[in-house]
Design an enzyme around this catalytic site. Sequence first.
Site, PDB file in Angstrom:
ATOM      1  CE  LYS A 149      57.048  90.854  46.244  1.00 15.37           C
ATOM      2  NZ  LYS A 149      58.432  90.829  45.694  1.00 15.37           N
ATOM      3  CE1 TYR A 208      68.077  85.198  57.543  1.00 17.70           C
ATOM      4  CE2 TYR A 208      69.182  83.477  58.798  1.00 17.70           C
ATOM      5  CZ  TYR A 208      68.020  84.078  58.360  1.00 17.70           C
ATOM      6  OH  TYR A 208      66.802  83.570  58.740  1.00 17.70           O
ATOM      7  CE  LYS A 210      65.264  86.311  61.277  1.00 18.76           C
ATOM      8  NZ  LYS A 210      63.894  86.500  60.731  1.00 18.76           N
TER       9      LYS A 210
END
Length: 276
Positions: A38, A164, A168
């Site tokens: 980005k 999280y 992952k």
Amino acid sequence: MKTLDNTTIFITGGSRGIGRAVALRCAQAGANIVIAAKSVEPHPKLGGSIYTVAEEIRQLGAQVLPLQVDVRDALELTQAIDQAAEHFGGLDVLINNAGAIHLGNIQHTDLKKYDLIQSINHRATFIAAKAAIPYLKQSAQAHIISFAPPINLSAHWLGLYGPYALSKYGMTLLTLGLAEELKADGICCNTLWPATLINTAAVSENIGTEAAQHMSRKPDIMADAVYNLITGACGHITGQSLLDEQTLNLAGITDLADYACSPEHADRLAKDLFIN
């Protein structure tokens, strides 16, 4: 040194940290590098952009294609992979490096943050792999590497960082699934994860510069692990959840002291998340 001449490596989120280190290591070996991230301007705290890394790669004499990509946007990411393959005449390695971290349990994670980490982590891995597979099938040394941990179902980690962990571990499950799905096509698919903390700007920002210096390794260890994995120095490996130090050991590299940011603290490094 084994060469990566005439190979094209697509790295998501490669504008800083581990992604940048991997890009430079592979560029040194002659690979064409695609930086898909980005950042077109250096982050005020973390630094780096697709263009600063591209210039570093050019200084090494390698070919590079910097592409501004938000990996949450399926069309953008798919078109970037198509553009990269067209530009370099193919695609050999996909590295799912882009990631979002959130260190909170379910009670302390709002829906916006939850959606962010799921979309950047496992969803982008799915999109990138699906777009890359037709090109990888045409490569003689195809590889998908996702920066994700071995699945650790310890209640400790799940209680602390459930959202999280899901994001992952989703990357890990997808990558191991791809290994089975694509083994007949000769495409190796593995995950790679640091055994210890890695001293990136993001880590320093979270735990402090001095602590990161004493407790972490340099991003170079992940870069060297990737290099040895895709060059075949570790042997033909697919369907594995690997740690960086384990990967280097397979390549015959057992002295890892130089990777410590502070060699005098090499025996007191902090383990990374999800590593017991």
